[in-house]
Design an enzyme around this catalytic site. Structure first.
Site, mmCIF file in Angstrom:
data_model
loop_
_atom_site.group_PDB
_atom_site.id
_atom_site.type_symbol
_atom_site.label_atom_id
_atom_site.label_comp_id
_atom_site.label_asym_id
_atom_site.label_seq_id
_atom_site.Cartn_x
_atom_site.Cartn_y
_atom_site.Cartn_z
ATOM 1 N N HIS A 31 0.847 -1.192 0.000
ATOM 2 C CA HIS A 31 0.000 0.000 0.000
ATOM 3 C C HIS A 31 0.882 1.241 0.000
ATOM 4 C CE1 HIS A 31 -2.711 -3.096 1.552
ATOM 5 N NE2 HIS A 31 -3.695 -2.344 1.117
ATOM 6 N N LYS A 58 -1.015 -7.876 -4.353
ATOM 7 C CA LYS A 58 -2.014 -6.799 -4.331
ATOM 8 C C LYS A 58 -1.287 -5.478 -4.158
ATOM 9 C CE LYS A 58 -4.493 -5.753 -0.694
ATOM 10 N NZ LYS A 58 -5.443 -5.909 0.431
#
Length: 159
Positions: A31, A58
């Protein structure tokens, strides 16, 4: 599935080992709420995810320009590992519907309040996915169809 942040250096090996023994899919996450990393860095994240035996990488990053958004789109379309790619913020909202067409395995939506900048609500996301991906409706798990029914009832109560 187990989702672990790639930066969790102290525990990542143990978590992945336990997940493998439990036959769970492993999602290695990155992130960045400040910016979109350069292409080389995104590729190094894919290498790192593969090195730690993750099944999926991700990436959630914050684009500030159309070039940033294109960089994430290109990475998604050419990744050599299965990916989930999300562009956060208002500029990134389109990624929630576009990136699945480029290879992102799934997207995120909220039911009440966004948990990340630019996140769309579930009803809006489901409507857009159904519009742009006709196969979405046919492939949707039964559990999601039940959730949609609850979401419609909740929306009706709010109005």
């Amino acid at each position: 599935a187990i989702d672990i942040e790639l930066s969790s250096r102290d525990i990542i090996d143990d978590v992945i080992h336990l997940a493998h023994h439990a036959n769970k899919a492993i999602v290695a996450s990155y992130h960045n709420f400040e910016e979109t990393p350069l292409k080389n860095y995104l590729e190094s994240l894919a290498d790192e995810a593969q090195a730690c035996s993750a099944h999926i990488l991700k990436i959630a990053a914050t684009p500030h320009t159309q070039t940033d958004l294109k960089s994430l789109a290109t990475f998604t379309a050419t990744a050599r590992i299965p990916v989930v790619t999300i562009a956060m913020g208002e500029l990134g909202a389109i990624s929630r519907v576009l990136f699945p067409a480029l290879g992102s395995l799934f997207t995120f939506a909220n039911f009440c309040h966004e948990s990340a900048p630019g996140q769309l609500n579930y009803a809006e996301t489901a409507q857009l996915l159904a519009r742009f991906y006709p196969e979405y409706q046919a492939e949707k798990p039964e559990a999601l169809q039940g959730i949609e029914s609850l979401t419609r009832k909740s929306s009706a109560l709010e109005q």
